[in-house]
Design a protein around this motif. Sequence first.
Motif, PDB file in Angstrom:
ATOM      1  N   GLY A 197     -10.474   0.188  -6.905  1.00 26.77           N
ATOM      2  CA  GLY A 197     -11.284   1.404  -6.882  1.00 26.77           C
ATOM      3  C   GLY A 197     -11.116   2.223  -5.617  1.00 26.77           C
ATOM      4  N   ASP A 198     -10.531   1.631  -4.571  1.00 28.16           N
ATOM      5  CA  ASP A 198     -10.254   2.387  -3.342  1.00 28.16           C
ATOM      6  C   ASP A 198      -9.139   3.389  -3.601  1.00 28.16           C
ATOM      7  OD1 ASP A 198     -12.108   0.974  -1.903  1.00 28.16           O
ATOM      8  OD2 ASP A 198     -10.654  -0.212  -0.747  1.00 28.16           O
ATOM      9  N   SER A 199      -9.013   4.326  -2.683  1.00 27.44           N
ATOM     10  CA  SER A 199      -7.887   5.250  -2.709  1.00 27.44           C
ATOM     11  C   SER A 199      -6.603   4.456  -2.540  1.00 27.44           C
ATOM     12  CB  SER A 199      -8.031   6.260  -1.569  1.00 27.44           C
ATOM     13  OG  SER A 199      -6.830   6.978  -1.380  1.00 27.44           O
ATOM     14  N   THR A 233      -2.304   3.702  -8.858  1.00 31.16           N
ATOM     15  CA  THR A 233      -3.729   4.004  -8.682  1.00 31.16           C
ATOM     16  C   THR A 233      -4.605   2.843  -9.146  1.00 31.16           C
ATOM     17  OG1 THR A 233      -3.726   5.129 -10.824  1.00 31.16           O
ATOM     18  CG2 THR A 233      -3.425   6.499  -8.855  1.00 31.16           C
ATOM     19  N   THR A 234      -4.011   1.881  -9.842  1.00 26.17           N
ATOM     20  CA  THR A 234      -4.758   0.682 -10.243  1.00 26.17           C
ATOM     21  C   THR A 234      -4.100  -0.537  -9.619  1.00 26.17           C
ATOM     22  OG1 THR A 234      -3.438   0.489 -12.253  1.00 26.17           O
ATOM     23  CG2 THR A 234      -5.524   1.694 -12.434  1.00 26.17           C
ATOM     24  N   PHE A 235      -4.883  -1.321  -8.909  1.00 23.34           N
ATOM     25  CA  PHE A 235      -4.342  -2.489  -8.221  1.00 23.34           C
ATOM     26  C   PHE A 235      -5.462  -3.485  -7.995  1.00 23.34           C
ATOM     27  CE2 PHE A 235      -5.193   1.069  -5.403  1.00 23.34           C
ATOM     28  CZ  PHE A 235      -6.159   0.562  -4.555  1.00 23.34           C
ATOM     29  N   LEU A 236      -5.075  -4.738  -7.798  1.00 25.87           N
ATOM     30  CA  LEU A 236      -6.033  -5.805  -7.525  1.00 25.87           C
ATOM     31  C   LEU A 236      -6.328  -5.871  -6.021  1.00 25.87           C
ATOM     32  CD1 LEU A 236      -4.589  -8.584  -9.860  1.00 25.87           C
ATOM     33  CD2 LEU A 236      -6.589  -7.122 -10.256  1.00 25.87           C
ATOM     34  N   PRO A 237      -7.461  -6.433  -5.643  1.00 27.96           N
ATOM     35  CA  PRO A 237      -7.776  -6.562  -4.213  1.00 27.96           C
ATOM     36  C   PRO A 237      -6.727  -7.404  -3.484  1.00 27.96           C
ATOM     37  CG  PRO A 237      -9.686  -7.115  -5.563  1.00 27.96           C
ATOM     38  CD  PRO A 237      -8.531  -6.961  -6.497  1.00 27.96           C
ATOM     39  N   GLY A 238      -6.580  -7.109  -2.213  1.00 23.39           N
ATOM     40  CA  GLY A 238      -5.625  -7.841  -1.385  1.00 23.39           C
ATOM     41  C   GLY A 238      -5.632  -7.279   0.022  1.00 23.39           C
TER      42      GLY A 238
END
Length: 182
Positions: free
Chosen positions: A141-143, A100-105
Amino acid sequence: MFLESAKRFPFFCVVCFFNILLTTTAYGDPPEVRVSNFPETQQVKGTVSIDGAAKSVKIQGILLTPSRRDELGELLHAGKLETEGYSSVSLYLQGEIKSTTFLPGAIGIMLIPDEEPILRAFKDVKRIEFPIEAACAIKSGDSEYFSCQLTDQRIGFARYRIFLYDTSNKSADVNAYLYLKK
């Protein structure tokens, strides 16, 4: 009123009869219609059908680890796609990031022509030539669920290699759907 209409009926029938008689006499028989086929060198033979006008390919349940888009050794090679006889392709990509937490990509699917000079340029100098690509932009912050599509892209080569990539910092379960149209 009825009696008056009954008296006019024979007159009406006579007028209709002469109208029909004069019309066929004035115009004569309908003209002859001739159908000419193409010259012998362009004869059309065989049947026309729409059987097999579309083809679908599914790539499902792939666990895709983080990779760089321009590094051939890090991309997941998901097979080859035969496109001979088809004019366009649509790509659909869907899946779930395993956190549920990740960096943009971006998580993407890329078709690269299966031609030796094109693949050599990709391998040797990281130059991606003539790709057909759909990429889902992933933001913090996206799903964790994502999907994207790229529809009706013109096919220019008889065969492509299918590559998947994930430039985020987390693994993802990925499903890809490819639809070829004639």
